[in-house]
Scaffold this motif. Sequence first.
Motif, PDB file in Angstrom:
ATOM      1  N   ILE A 122       0.844  -1.201   0.000  1.00  0.00           N
ATOM      2  CA  ILE A 122       0.000   0.000   0.000  1.00  0.00           C
ATOM      3  C   ILE A 122       0.875   1.245   0.000  1.00  0.00           C
ATOM      4  N   THR A 149      -0.696   6.211   6.925  1.00  0.00           N
ATOM      5  CA  THR A 149      -1.550   5.176   6.344  1.00  0.00           C
ATOM      6  C   THR A 149      -1.011   3.783   6.650  1.00  0.00           C
ATOM      7  N   VAL A 180      -8.003   1.305   1.554  1.00  0.00           N
ATOM      8  CA  VAL A 180      -7.585   1.496   2.944  1.00  0.00           C
ATOM      9  C   VAL A 180      -8.771   1.898   3.806  1.00  0.00           C
ATOM     10  N   VAL A 211      -2.846   0.812   8.942  1.00  0.00           N
ATOM     11  CA  VAL A 211      -3.134  -0.540   8.467  1.00  0.00           C
ATOM     12  C   VAL A 211      -2.586  -1.578   9.452  1.00  0.00           C
TER      13      VAL A 211
END
Length: 440
Positions: free
Chosen positions: A20, A37, A95, A41
């Motif tokens: 990602i 981010t 996400v 995750v």
Amino acid sequence: MVPVSDTKDVQRTLDLALRIGELLLSNGAGAADVTATMASVTHHLGLRHTLVDVTFTSLMLSHQESVDDTPIVMRRHVTHREVDYADLTAVDLLVRALLAGEIDRDEAASRVLRIASTGHPRPRWAITASWGVTGAGIALLLGGSWIVLAVAAVAGSVIEVVQRRIERLRLPFFYSQVAGALVGTLIAVAVAASPAPVDPSVVVTAAIVMLLAGLGFIGAIQDALTGFTITANARLMEVMIATVGIIVGVSAGLHVGGWLGLDLSIDPGASGLGQLPGVMLGAGVTAGAFAVSAYSPKRIVTPIALLAALTSGAFLLVTQSDVGRPGAAGVAAFTIGFLGYYMARNFRVPPLVVVVSCIVPLLPGLSIYRALSLLAGEDISGLLPMITAAGIAIALASGVLLGQYVAQPLGHEARRLERRLAGPRLVGPLRARAGRGRRG
């Protein structure tokens, strides 16, 4: 939260976060957004002690459950990719779905692989055509005639084809910028040598703006403001080298014109902008066409064009009020950042997609060309417009980010964000775990 009990689960979680992060970073996301981010995750999937390290060309995740456990470290090299805002949007939505519990880790991993392996959503000819429309939009923005618009459109399409061919030779991006700028300037030289009533300076300026459009000004300034100094320095260096490539190409073309006895300089008293209706229409066409060339989702192209038209019109009005161009650019960029935040949320795209496209009509192509035309004639006063161009670029990037700061929710949620985020989020979910990260 998903409990993690064995090494394989940890590795799969880290691999998902790395993939990602790679897609985000390679498509222009800032290091702060990528860090937050990835940490979100891993935290959502059960890893509470994860260290995130983001640099310009690599990503690293390290997880150690306790002091007595052996840390698990995974790295991923980030390769240069053509910016694809469709991929950026798809990853952003993925996400959000993962953090909302709508999909599990395996489904997210499958989608990430599909995004990375799927080609661009538009055919190549459409991208070439959109570059041509971008050139025509810039010419309209600068007050060019219909003939100038046609020449600028041809120049834009030719530049895209030339740069694509050079990229296939795996030459550094610098040479691609030199070639694009040289081709655009030589087309202007050919026009100047013909009896056609065309202002060659508009053609060159359009070429400069198109070549500047793909550079990571916003990401570089965002990294600098949010403390990722190593990544910021690397991005700024890349921007500077690419800009030098433009300068070299344009300078070479101007010297060719000089050898042929052609004058491609700009009238020092000219503002370079057309009337208000033409400026707004040209800005809307330019921003919308650039959004198409960057594979932005179709649903956001028209809103981008409308916002760009509004802010460019405001930029013209502010400059007519005796405000310097850097100041006017900062006001317009702030408006883009502020309104772009809400627009991106309503149309379900990352704010980065909106703000980058909308600042393209405001890029300082005219100032750079004026500086080069003066310096080509050994006029040292050309340094002043070059400094002005640098000021406009910084004002655009910092103004956009300030608009994002102000646009974020106020009150209690803002205080929570202040504890979690290092700066304005241009990519990724707003409510995210910042986790532990190294600023590189």
